[in-house]
Design a protein around this motif. Structure first.
Motif, PDB file in Angstrom:
ATOM      1  N   TRP A   1       0.999  -1.064   0.039  1.00  0.00           N
ATOM      2  CA  TRP A   1      -0.201   0.045   0.050  1.00  0.00           C
ATOM      3  C   TRP A   1       0.827   1.188  -0.152  1.00  0.00           C
ATOM      4  CZ3 TRP A   1       0.195   3.366   4.194  1.00  0.00           C
ATOM      5  CH2 TRP A   1       0.748   2.993   5.094  1.00  0.00           C
ATOM      6  N   MET A   2       0.474   2.145  -0.423  1.00  0.00           N
ATOM      7  CA  MET A   2       1.099   3.544  -0.581  1.00  0.00           C
ATOM      8  C   MET A   2       0.640   4.484   0.311  1.00  0.00           C
ATOM      9  SD  MET A   2       1.279   3.876  -4.905  1.00  0.00           S
ATOM     10  CE  MET A   2       2.633   2.635  -5.567  1.00  0.00           C
ATOM     11  N   ILE A   3      -0.450   4.923   0.309  1.00  0.00           N
ATOM     12  CA  ILE A   3      -1.245   5.859   1.188  1.00  0.00           C
ATOM     13  C   ILE A   3      -2.663   5.461   1.968  1.00  0.00           C
ATOM     14  CG2 ILE A   3      -0.109   8.061   0.491  1.00  0.00           C
ATOM     15  CD1 ILE A   3      -2.713   8.328  -1.307  1.00  0.00           C
ATOM     16  N   LYS A   4      -2.905   6.111   3.214  1.00  0.00           N
ATOM     17  CA  LYS A   4      -3.871   5.835   3.750  1.00  0.00           C
ATOM     18  C   LYS A   4      -4.591   7.422   3.729  1.00  0.00           C
ATOM     19  CE  LYS A   4      -2.837   1.764   6.095  1.00  0.00           C
ATOM     20  NZ  LYS A   4      -3.191   0.676   7.142  1.00  0.00           N
ATOM     21  N   VAL A   5      -5.856   7.318   3.570  1.00  0.00           N
ATOM     22  CA  VAL A   5      -6.706   8.674   3.302  1.00  0.00           C
ATOM     23  C   VAL A   5      -7.881   8.554   4.079  1.00  0.00           C
ATOM     24  CG1 VAL A   5      -7.963  10.206   1.553  1.00  0.00           C
ATOM     25  CG2 VAL A   5      -5.554   8.875   0.944  1.00  0.00           C
ATOM     26  N   ARG A   6      -8.118   9.717   4.961  1.00  0.00           N
ATOM     27  CA  ARG A   6      -9.371   9.708   5.554  1.00  0.00           C
ATOM     28  C   ARG A   6     -10.318  10.552   4.598  1.00  0.00           C
ATOM     29  NH1 ARG A   6      -8.153  11.567  10.454  1.00  0.00           N
ATOM     30  NH2 ARG A   6      -8.548   9.516  11.550  1.00  0.00           N
ATOM     31  N   LEU A   7     -11.344   9.892   4.270  1.00  0.00           N
ATOM     32  CA  LEU A   7     -12.391  10.416   3.154  1.00  0.00           C
ATOM     33  C   LEU A   7     -12.964  11.734   3.562  1.00  0.00           C
ATOM     34  CD1 LEU A   7     -13.859   7.058   1.992  1.00  0.00           C
ATOM     35  CD2 LEU A   7     -11.739   8.221   1.213  1.00  0.00           C
ATOM     36  N   SER A   8     -12.926  12.806   2.795  1.00  0.00           N
ATOM     37  CA  SER A   8     -13.458  13.956   2.896  1.00  0.00           C
ATOM     38  C   SER A   8     -14.946  14.029   2.205  1.00  0.00           C
ATOM     39  CB  SER A   8     -12.822  15.192   2.715  1.00  0.00           C
ATOM     40  OG  SER A   8     -12.334  15.143   1.443  1.00  0.00           O
ATOM     41  N   VAL A   9     -14.868  13.265   1.138  1.00  0.00           N
ATOM     42  CA  VAL A   9     -16.106  13.062   0.245  1.00  0.00           C
ATOM     43  C   VAL A   9     -16.533  11.633   0.047  1.00  0.00           C
ATOM     44  CG1 VAL A   9     -17.310  13.977  -2.021  1.00  0.00           C
ATOM     45  CG2 VAL A   9     -15.124  15.180  -1.001  1.00  0.00           C
ATOM     46  N   PRO A  10     -17.242  10.895   1.246  1.00  0.00           N
ATOM     47  CA  PRO A  10     -17.222   9.490   0.982  1.00  0.00           C
ATOM     48  C   PRO A  10     -18.167   8.977  -0.161  1.00  0.00           C
ATOM     49  CG  PRO A  10     -17.758  10.612   3.298  1.00  0.00           C
ATOM     50  CD  PRO A  10     -17.706  11.838   2.153  1.00  0.00           C
ATOM     51  N   GLU A  11     -18.893  10.019  -0.788  1.00  0.00           N
ATOM     52  CA  GLU A  11     -19.636   9.275  -1.760  1.00  0.00           C
ATOM     53  C   GLU A  11     -18.856   9.198  -3.102  1.00  0.00           C
ATOM     54  OE1 GLU A  11     -20.269  12.071  -0.033  1.00  0.00           O
ATOM     55  OE2 GLU A  11     -20.566  13.954  -1.292  1.00  0.00           O
ATOM     56  N   GLU A  12     -17.684   9.492  -3.153  1.00  0.00           N
ATOM     57  CA  GLU A  12     -16.670   9.342  -4.320  1.00  0.00           C
ATOM     58  C   GLU A  12     -16.629   7.830  -4.432  1.00  0.00           C
ATOM     59  OE1 GLU A  12     -13.992  13.525  -4.334  1.00  0.00           O
ATOM     60  OE2 GLU A  12     -13.351  11.620  -3.492  1.00  0.00           O
ATOM     61  N   ARG A  13     -16.816   7.200  -3.272  1.00  0.00           N
ATOM     62  CA  ARG A  13     -16.534   5.718  -3.325  1.00  0.00           C
ATOM     63  C   ARG A  13     -17.598   5.054  -4.560  1.00  0.00           C
ATOM     64  NH1 ARG A  13     -17.637   2.991   2.403  1.00  0.00           N
ATOM     65  NH2 ARG A  13     -16.728   4.736   3.120  1.00  0.00           N
ATOM     66  N   ASN A  14     -18.491   5.669  -4.658  1.00  0.00           N
ATOM     67  CA  ASN A  14     -19.422   5.071  -5.537  1.00  0.00           C
ATOM     68  C   ASN A  14     -19.096   5.336  -6.951  1.00  0.00           C
ATOM     69  OD1 ASN A  14     -21.067   4.693  -3.302  1.00  0.00           O
ATOM     70  ND2 ASN A  14     -22.075   6.820  -3.735  1.00  0.00           N
ATOM     71  N   GLU A  15     -18.080   6.106  -7.199  1.00  0.00           N
ATOM     72  CA  GLU A  15     -17.344   6.016  -8.434  1.00  0.00           C
ATOM     73  C   GLU A  15     -16.343   4.993  -8.833  1.00  0.00           C
ATOM     74  OE1 GLU A  15     -16.496  10.375  -9.281  1.00  0.00           O
ATOM     75  OE2 GLU A  15     -18.450  10.602  -8.056  1.00  0.00           O
ATOM     76  N   LEU A  16     -15.836   4.337  -7.975  1.00  0.00           N
ATOM     77  CA  LEU A  16     -14.815   3.233  -8.036  1.00  0.00           C
ATOM     78  C   LEU A  16     -15.359   1.914  -8.800  1.00  0.00           C
ATOM     79  CD1 LEU A  16     -13.456   3.552  -4.410  1.00  0.00           C
ATOM     80  CD2 LEU A  16     -12.176   4.475  -6.597  1.00  0.00           C
ATOM     81  N   LEU A  17     -14.412   1.381  -9.202  1.00  0.00           N
ATOM     82  CA  LEU A  17     -15.098   0.241 -10.217  1.00  0.00           C
ATOM     83  C   LEU A  17     -14.789  -1.212  -9.365  1.00  0.00           C
ATOM     84  CD1 LEU A  17     -12.677   0.889 -13.268  1.00  0.00           C
ATOM     85  CD2 LEU A  17     -14.853   1.693 -12.872  1.00  0.00           C
ATOM     86  N   SER A  18     -15.711  -1.952  -9.592  1.00  0.00           N
ATOM     87  CA  SER A  18     -15.821  -3.106  -8.843  1.00  0.00           C
ATOM     88  C   SER A  18     -14.714  -4.116  -9.233  1.00  0.00           C
ATOM     89  CB  SER A  18     -17.016  -3.820  -8.670  1.00  0.00           C
ATOM     90  OG  SER A  18     -17.637  -4.212 -10.231  1.00  0.00           O
ATOM     91  N   TRP A  19     -14.295  -5.152  -8.927  1.00  0.00           N
ATOM     92  CA  TRP A  19     -13.457  -6.041  -9.572  1.00  0.00           C
ATOM     93  C   TRP A  19     -13.528  -6.494 -10.956  1.00  0.00           C
ATOM     94  CZ3 TRP A  19     -13.378 -11.355 -10.863  1.00  0.00           C
ATOM     95  CH2 TRP A  19     -14.756 -11.944 -10.426  1.00  0.00           C
ATOM     96  N   ASN A  20     -14.931  -6.944 -11.225  1.00  0.00           N
ATOM     97  CA  ASN A  20     -14.986  -7.623 -12.340  1.00  0.00           C
ATOM     98  C   ASN A  20     -15.293  -6.467 -13.554  1.00  0.00           C
ATOM     99  OD1 ASN A  20     -17.329  -6.557 -11.401  1.00  0.00           O
ATOM    100  ND2 ASN A  20     -18.775  -8.166 -11.916  1.00  0.00           N
ATOM    101  N   VAL A  21     -15.767  -5.112 -13.436  1.00  0.00           N
ATOM    102  CA  VAL A  21     -15.780  -4.320 -14.103  1.00  0.00           C
ATOM    103  C   VAL A  21     -13.909  -3.708 -14.555  1.00  0.00           C
ATOM    104  CG1 VAL A  21     -16.455  -1.550 -14.628  1.00  0.00           C
ATOM    105  CG2 VAL A  21     -17.844  -3.251 -13.201  1.00  0.00           C
ATOM    106  N   TYR A  22     -13.262  -3.744 -13.291  1.00  0.00           N
ATOM    107  CA  TYR A  22     -11.860  -3.336 -13.638  1.00  0.00           C
ATOM    108  C   TYR A  22     -11.327  -4.262 -14.408  1.00  0.00           C
ATOM    109  CZ  TYR A  22      -7.023  -2.497 -12.994  1.00  0.00           C
ATOM    110  OH  TYR A  22      -5.589  -2.366 -12.993  1.00  0.00           O
TER     111      TYR A  22
END
Lengths: 129, 364
Positions: free
Chosen positions: A100-121
């Motif tokens: 791992w490179m960094i750990k981030v405390r999320l300031s805009v938690p809803e951004e996680r919805n834009e991440l890709l799931s493993w199968n889409v990736y």
């Protein structure tokens, strides 16, 4: 060629992985990314305490012949940095999901919805290779 | 636009090489790992497909005189079967390309040029040839070129049956000379030249089948397939310049550490009158970093934080495990204290100025 893509992580099109536990996201680069880069010989990471915005460059990874920016998959404050990678950047090649490179405390938690799931990736990787 | 392929293209694909465009060709960049490939060439033997390079043949009574007129280095007085490295300059002294000229006979020469410059060089050379009694032919498309490089390269050539041990004796086949050999009715040119700083050979072959068979035999006998990435690291470790980086249309050989190739006492050559009185604008320097990797385009600064030049090539040196680079600095801003700094992104790092190449290759 097959690359490892753990099912329990989320991904970006820039080939970063994230693991979110409550409001902290752990971030690194994927097996596909390390394989495309080749021997990783240098890593530059940000300072603990700095704040990043989704899409910004937060550091670089360098192989012998190339420099690649690392793009923040999520916004927030950097609460931890894996400085061990500066002394052993090759561990990213050997074990990308442990490095791992960094750990981030999320300031805009809803951004996680834009991440890709493993199968889409995985489908994205097939197009990229 | 579709990319050109070399005679070894299918072999590269079957070896799962990382392929990329280079000078209009689809070329292997790396096979296993750049580190392993560099180490193989420094300690054992590696093989490179460099068939993208250009081959021009010059033949006729004026062939040698003409090549000598084209280039800044001395070709006229080179012995038969010798190779000569030289820039190719315009009348104003700027560099069109750098090349190796091979004296195949008293009336025949081979000129090997950079892939990216084949058309530019050919047009220039063709134009200059008019007053001379000779024939020119561009055989870049029909010739393959293999580079077999490393301390065990001579032994490998012997193993694959290209040449006998006696003929490989450096007393009779020294660095920068050639032998012409016949294999399966094809004439090959075997040159003891290369771009790695190690002992090594380059094999010019007009036959795709023979090229493929030499590649296969060599790799079966222990030569490691090496890509263009390793080639660039190898040449930079020993500080050989590369066209498009240290050398370009914008600079003369006197700006870029090639004074040794400009023979101003020669009778006449293209660029002589300008170069005879030219005051260099730049100086090519060698800088290494203890931490961080210098890359092409990074600014070079003095200790007053003034921009005095830029990195023209940079890489991590595999042998030294540190960042090494060549850079051009403005000659009148060259600091007397030889303190140089390289800017990497937001950081300004002090660099080590080096007078000698970063690594000393083993060629004789």
């Amino acid at each position: 060629m097959g690359h490892i893509t753990p099912e329990n992580l989320n991904y970006t099109k820039d080939h970063e992985w994230t693991n979110i536990e409550t409001d902290i996201a752990t971030i690194g680069i994927t097996d596909f990314a390390q394989s495309a880069l080749g021997d990783i010989v240098f890593v530059e990471l940000p300072e603990k305490g700095s704040v990043i915005k989704k899409g910004d460059s937060f550091g670089v990874v360098e192989s012998i012949k190339s420099v690649s920016d690392l793009y923040a998959p999520l916004s927030g404050e950097i609460v931890d940095v894996n400085n061990n990678l500066e002394d052993s950047p090759e561990s990213i090649n050997e074990a990308p999901y442990d490095s791992w490179m960094i750990k981030v405390r999320l300031s805009v938690p809803e951004e996680r919805n834009e991440l890709l799931s493993w199968n889409v990736y995985q489908t994205h990787c097939e197009k990229d290779s | 636009m579709s990319l050109e392929k070399t005679a070894l293209h299918e072999i590269h694909i079957s070896l799962q090489a990382k392929m990329a465009e280079f000078a209009g060709f689809e070329m292997p960049i790396q096979y296993s790992s750049v580190k392993k490939e560099v180490m193989a060439v420094r300690q054992d033997v590696g093989i490179f497909d460099v068939s993208h390079m250009g081959e021009f043949f010059v033949e006729g009574p004026d062939a040698i005189k003409f090549v000598d007129f084209l280039i800044t280095n001395d070709f006229l007085n080179a012995e038969n079967l010798k190779a000569v490295y030289s820039p190719l300059c315009r009348e104003d002294g700027t560099i069109i390309d750098d090349l190796i000229a091979y004296k195949l006979s008293p009336e025949k020469a081979l000129i090997c040029v950079n892939a990216a410059n084949i058309e530019k060089d050919w047009n220039w050379i063709f134009q200059q040839a008019k007053p001379f009694n000779l024939e020119l032919s561009n055989q870049s498309k029909s010739y393959s070129l293999l580079a077999i490089q490393g301390p065990n390269s001579a032994e490998l050539l012997q193993k694959v049956g290209l040449i006998s041990k006696e003929e490989l004796n450096p007393d009779f086949f020294p660095y920068y000379s050639i032998k012409q050999i016949t294999k399966n009715n094809s004439s090959l040119i075997l040159a003891r030249t290369g771009y790695t700083g190690e002992d090594g050979f380059e094999v010019f072959s007009p036959s795709p089948e023979i090229t493929q068979s030499i590649w296969k035999e060599s790799t079966l006998n222990g030569a490691m397939p090496c890509g263009l990435a390793a080639r660039d690291v190898l040449r930079l470790e020993v500080c050989y310049p590369l066209y498009g980086h240290e050398l370009s249309d914008e600079v003369t050989p006197l700006d870029s550490a090639l004074k040794w190739t400009v023979k101003l006492d020669k009778n006449n050559f293209l660029g002589k009158s300008v170069l005879s009185s030219y005051k260099p604008k730049y100086r090519l320097i060698k800088l290494s970093l203890d931490k961080g990797i210098p890359r092409e385009g990074y600014p070079i600064l003095n200790d007053k934080n003034e921009n005095i030049g830029k990195v023209t090539s940079g890489t991590l040196s595999v042998m030294l495990n540190k960042g090494v680079s060549l850079g051009l600095v403005e000659k009148d801003k060259f600091p007397e204290d030889k303190k140089f700094f390289i800017q990497i992104r937001k950081n300004v790092l002090e660099a080590n100025y080096q007078a000698k190449p970063f690594y000393k290759g083993g060629h004789k």
